[in-house]
Design a protein around this motif. Sequence first.
Motif, PDB file in Angstrom:
ATOM      1  N   MET A   1       0.854  -1.147   0.000  1.00  0.00           N
ATOM      2  CA  MET A   1       0.000   0.000   0.000  1.00  0.00           C
ATOM      3  C   MET A   1       0.912   1.225   0.000  1.00  0.00           C
ATOM      4  SD  MET A   1      -3.213   0.848   2.570  1.00  0.00           S
ATOM      5  CE  MET A   1      -2.436   0.113   3.981  1.00  0.00           C
ATOM      6  N   SER A   2       0.453   2.274  -0.646  1.00  0.00           N
ATOM      7  CA  SER A   2       1.191   3.537  -0.641  1.00  0.00           C
ATOM      8  C   SER A   2       0.209   4.694  -0.649  1.00  0.00           C
ATOM      9  CB  SER A   2       2.136   3.632  -1.836  1.00  0.00           C
ATOM     10  OG  SER A   2       1.410   3.567  -3.049  1.00  0.00           O
ATOM     11  N   ALA A   3       0.630   5.810  -0.093  1.00  0.00           N
ATOM     12  CA  ALA A   3      -0.197   7.016  -0.041  1.00  0.00           C
ATOM     13  C   ALA A   3       0.267   7.983  -1.119  1.00  0.00           C
ATOM     14  CB  ALA A   3      -0.080   7.683   1.322  1.00  0.00           C
ATOM     15  N   PHE A   4      -0.654   8.805  -1.576  1.00  0.00           N
ATOM     16  CA  PHE A   4      -0.264   9.917  -2.424  1.00  0.00           C
ATOM     17  C   PHE A   4       0.215  11.029  -1.516  1.00  0.00           C
ATOM     18  CE2 PHE A   4      -3.184   7.455  -5.000  1.00  0.00           C
ATOM     19  CZ  PHE A   4      -2.439   7.312  -6.150  1.00  0.00           C
ATOM     20  N   ALA A  15     -13.269  -3.827  12.839  1.00  0.00           N
ATOM     21  CA  ALA A  15     -12.558  -4.493  13.930  1.00  0.00           C
ATOM     22  C   ALA A  15     -12.813  -3.673  15.189  1.00  0.00           C
ATOM     23  CB  ALA A  15     -11.066  -4.553  13.635  1.00  0.00           C
ATOM     24  N   GLN A  16     -12.820  -4.332  16.320  1.00  0.00           N
ATOM     25  CA  GLN A  16     -13.017  -3.620  17.582  1.00  0.00           C
ATOM     26  C   GLN A  16     -11.780  -3.807  18.437  1.00  0.00           C
ATOM     27  OE1 GLN A  16     -15.482  -1.584  18.358  1.00  0.00           O
ATOM     28  NE2 GLN A  16     -16.364  -1.956  16.351  1.00  0.00           N
ATOM     29  N   PRO A  17     -11.091  -2.760  18.819  1.00  0.00           N
ATOM     30  CA  PRO A  17     -11.364  -1.370  18.458  1.00  0.00           C
ATOM     31  C   PRO A  17     -10.899  -1.088  17.036  1.00  0.00           C
ATOM     32  CG  PRO A  17      -9.378  -1.474  19.761  1.00  0.00           C
ATOM     33  CD  PRO A  17      -9.919  -2.895  19.679  1.00  0.00           C
ATOM     34  N   GLU A  18     -11.321   0.059  16.464  1.00  0.00           N
ATOM     35  CA  GLU A  18     -10.835   0.457  15.155  1.00  0.00           C
ATOM     36  C   GLU A  18      -9.318   0.589  15.217  1.00  0.00           C
ATOM     37  OE1 GLU A  18     -12.712   4.036  13.803  1.00  0.00           O
ATOM     38  OE2 GLU A  18     -14.546   2.982  13.281  1.00  0.00           O
ATOM     39  N   LEU A  19      -8.679   0.368  14.095  1.00  0.00           N
ATOM     40  CA  LEU A  19      -7.227   0.400  14.031  1.00  0.00           C
ATOM     41  C   LEU A  19      -6.807   1.437  13.009  1.00  0.00           C
ATOM     42  CD1 LEU A  19      -4.546  -1.067  14.832  1.00  0.00           C
ATOM     43  CD2 LEU A  19      -4.942  -2.545  12.875  1.00  0.00           C
ATOM     44  N   THR A  20      -5.762   2.202  13.298  1.00  0.00           N
ATOM     45  CA  THR A  20      -5.233   3.150  12.323  1.00  0.00           C
ATOM     46  C   THR A  20      -3.817   2.748  11.944  1.00  0.00           C
ATOM     47  OG1 THR A  20      -4.452   4.652  14.042  1.00  0.00           O
ATOM     48  CG2 THR A  20      -6.638   5.077  13.143  1.00  0.00           C
ATOM     49  N   VAL A  21      -3.494   2.959  10.663  1.00  0.00           N
ATOM     50  CA  VAL A  21      -2.181   2.630  10.128  1.00  0.00           C
ATOM     51  C   VAL A  21      -1.657   3.863   9.400  1.00  0.00           C
ATOM     52  CG1 VAL A  21      -0.916   1.126   8.544  1.00  0.00           C
ATOM     53  CG2 VAL A  21      -2.854   0.208   9.826  1.00  0.00           C
ATOM     54  N   ASN A  22      -0.456   4.310   9.749  1.00  0.00           N
ATOM     55  CA  ASN A  22       0.179   5.422   9.034  1.00  0.00           C
ATOM     56  C   ASN A  22       0.810   4.872   7.767  1.00  0.00           C
ATOM     57  OD1 ASN A  22      -0.459   7.369  11.004  1.00  0.00           O
ATOM     58  ND2 ASN A  22       1.245   6.673  12.250  1.00  0.00           N
ATOM     59  N   VAL A  23       0.411   5.431   6.616  1.00  0.00           N
ATOM     60  CA  VAL A  23       0.846   4.912   5.318  1.00  0.00           C
ATOM     61  C   VAL A  23       1.813   5.890   4.667  1.00  0.00           C
ATOM     62  CG1 VAL A  23       0.070   4.132   3.053  1.00  0.00           C
ATOM     63  CG2 VAL A  23      -1.342   3.691   5.058  1.00  0.00           C
ATOM     64  N   SER A  24       2.972   5.382   4.287  1.00  0.00           N
ATOM     65  CA  SER A  24       4.023   6.156   3.650  1.00  0.00           C
ATOM     66  C   SER A  24       3.708   6.375   2.171  1.00  0.00           C
ATOM     67  CB  SER A  24       5.345   5.389   3.781  1.00  0.00           C
ATOM     68  OG  SER A  24       6.339   5.949   2.962  1.00  0.00           O
ATOM     69  N   LEU A  59     -11.795  10.616  -5.953  1.00  0.00           N
ATOM     70  CA  LEU A  59     -10.729  11.073  -5.064  1.00  0.00           C
ATOM     71  C   LEU A  59      -9.923   9.868  -4.601  1.00  0.00           C
ATOM     72  CD1 LEU A  59     -12.772  13.610  -2.932  1.00  0.00           C
ATOM     73  CD2 LEU A  59     -11.127  14.136  -4.727  1.00  0.00           C
ATOM     74  N   VAL A  60      -8.625  10.040  -4.436  1.00  0.00           N
ATOM     75  CA  VAL A  60      -7.750   8.948  -4.039  1.00  0.00           C
ATOM     76  C   VAL A  60      -6.908   9.400  -2.854  1.00  0.00           C
ATOM     77  CG1 VAL A  60      -5.907   7.403  -4.776  1.00  0.00           C
ATOM     78  CG2 VAL A  60      -7.641   8.111  -6.415  1.00  0.00           C
ATOM     79  N   GLY A  61      -6.788   8.550  -1.833  1.00  0.00           N
ATOM     80  CA  GLY A  61      -5.935   8.839  -0.686  1.00  0.00           C
ATOM     81  C   GLY A  61      -4.768   7.878  -0.602  1.00  0.00           C
ATOM     82  N   VAL A  62      -5.042   6.583  -0.817  1.00  0.00           N
ATOM     83  CA  VAL A  62      -3.996   5.564  -0.832  1.00  0.00           C
ATOM     84  C   VAL A  62      -4.276   4.610  -1.985  1.00  0.00           C
ATOM     85  CG1 VAL A  62      -3.546   5.622   1.662  1.00  0.00           C
ATOM     86  CG2 VAL A  62      -5.187   3.985   0.751  1.00  0.00           C
ATOM     87  N   MET A  63      -3.243   3.884  -2.387  1.00  0.00           N
ATOM     88  CA  MET A  63      -3.390   2.869  -3.413  1.00  0.00           C
ATOM     89  C   MET A  63      -3.037   1.524  -2.778  1.00  0.00           C
ATOM     90  SD  MET A  63      -1.812   2.513  -7.260  1.00  0.00           S
ATOM     91  CE  MET A  63      -0.290   3.266  -6.780  1.00  0.00           C
ATOM     92  N   VAL A  64      -3.993   0.604  -2.789  1.00  0.00           N
ATOM     93  CA  VAL A  64      -3.765  -0.734  -2.260  1.00  0.00           C
ATOM     94  C   VAL A  64      -3.372  -1.620  -3.427  1.00  0.00           C
ATOM     95  CG1 VAL A  64      -4.791  -2.695  -1.070  1.00  0.00           C
ATOM     96  CG2 VAL A  64      -5.425  -0.365  -0.409  1.00  0.00           C
ATOM     97  N   HIS A  65      -2.181  -2.185  -3.353  1.00  0.00           N
ATOM     98  CA  HIS A  65      -1.674  -3.009  -4.441  1.00  0.00           C
ATOM     99  C   HIS A  65      -2.184  -4.438  -4.341  1.00  0.00           C
ATOM    100  CE1 HIS A  65       1.087   0.287  -5.388  1.00  0.00           C
ATOM    101  NE2 HIS A  65       1.274   0.378  -4.080  1.00  0.00           N
ATOM    102  N   THR A  66      -2.198  -4.998  -3.144  1.00  0.00           N
ATOM    103  CA  THR A  66      -2.621  -6.377  -2.912  1.00  0.00           C
ATOM    104  C   THR A  66      -3.144  -6.494  -1.486  1.00  0.00           C
ATOM    105  OG1 THR A  66      -0.855  -7.190  -4.351  1.00  0.00           O
ATOM    106  CG2 THR A  66      -1.869  -8.794  -2.901  1.00  0.00           C
TER     107      THR A  66
END
Length: 79
Positions: A1-4, A15-24, A59-66
Amino acid sequence: MSAFQPPSTVTIRGAQPELTVNVSTQPRLYTVMLVLPPGHTTLKLAVEPVWQPPTEARLVGVMVHTIQAMVLNTGDKLP
């Protein structure tokens, strides 16, 4: 995954609790382990969109490759 530009935060909902991931902005592998209840669970990836291709109306925020999912059988005990 990558962010613009700029790097983004992806929220995994369902998922409980919600999870956040910082994407480069550089493509890389992110491994996320979730404990989910038995049965059907819907997970949603949510990100604040920051980029719009000039020729498209999206609109695009991140690109999920797989995306891969694996069930880890831990029996009645969590690792």
